[in-house]
Design a protein around this motif. Sequence first.
Motif, PDB file in Angstrom:
ATOM      1  N   ALA A 133       0.799  -1.227  -0.129  1.00 40.12           N
ATOM      2  CA  ALA A 133      -0.291  -0.086   0.025  1.00 40.12           C
ATOM      3  C   ALA A 133       0.806   1.369  -0.121  1.00 40.12           C
ATOM      4  O   ALA A 133       1.884   1.498   0.544  1.00 40.12           O
ATOM      5  CB  ALA A 133      -0.959  -0.119   1.177  1.00 40.12           C
ATOM      6  N   ASN A 175       0.346   5.707  -5.213  1.00 37.36           N
ATOM      7  CA  ASN A 175      -0.420   5.612  -3.802  1.00 37.36           C
ATOM      8  C   ASN A 175      -1.650   4.515  -3.972  1.00 37.36           C
ATOM      9  O   ASN A 175      -2.788   4.697  -3.416  1.00 37.36           O
ATOM     10  CB  ASN A 175      -1.002   6.975  -3.404  1.00 37.36           C
ATOM     11  N   LYS A 223      -3.878   1.351  -3.129  1.00 31.53           N
ATOM     12  CA  LYS A 223      -4.478   0.798  -2.059  1.00 31.53           C
ATOM     13  C   LYS A 223      -4.972  -0.489  -1.797  1.00 31.53           C
ATOM     14  O   LYS A 223      -5.088  -1.062  -3.024  1.00 31.53           O
ATOM     15  CB  LYS A 223      -5.566   1.881  -1.780  1.00 31.53           C
ATOM     16  N   SER A 228      -1.698  -4.624   2.312  1.00 27.19           N
ATOM     17  CA  SER A 228      -1.762  -3.748   3.592  1.00 27.19           C
ATOM     18  C   SER A 228      -0.499  -3.674   4.453  1.00 27.19           C
ATOM     19  O   SER A 228       0.124  -4.531   4.535  1.00 27.19           O
ATOM     20  CB  SER A 228      -3.185  -3.643   4.240  1.00 27.19           C
TER      21      SER A 228
END
Length: 123
Positions: free
Chosen positions: A13, A84, A86, A123
């Motif tokens: 992430a 960026n 996710k 994550s």
Amino acid sequence: VQLQASGGGLVQAGGSLRLSCAASGGTFSMYNMGWFRQAPRKEREFVAAISWSGSSTYYADSVKGRFTISRDNAKNMVYLQMNNLKPEDTAVYYCASRTGGRPSRDTGAYDYWGQGTQVTVSS
């Protein structure tokens, strides 16, 4: 028209990836191009699109400001720069071409599809 997507992989992430889509077998500079993605157990969804000239670009709200679509008509290539990242960006990403008209957010508007490249964001 054949489309070959590449560049997927596993990233943490906040990281970045650049997807590429190579086109062959047609007049690439005449095609509007799009990127779509499909996560497990979800419908395929629009990510970004670019007009045949590259002068107009469109993005899903979920990726706006983080992803950038671009193309190089001299090389028959379209790209998706993803920054960026996710965990919710995890999906198989597909490139697609549309002859004529304008770039579309609708999967049904596209004529040809690449095989997809997996993007996994941890994550």
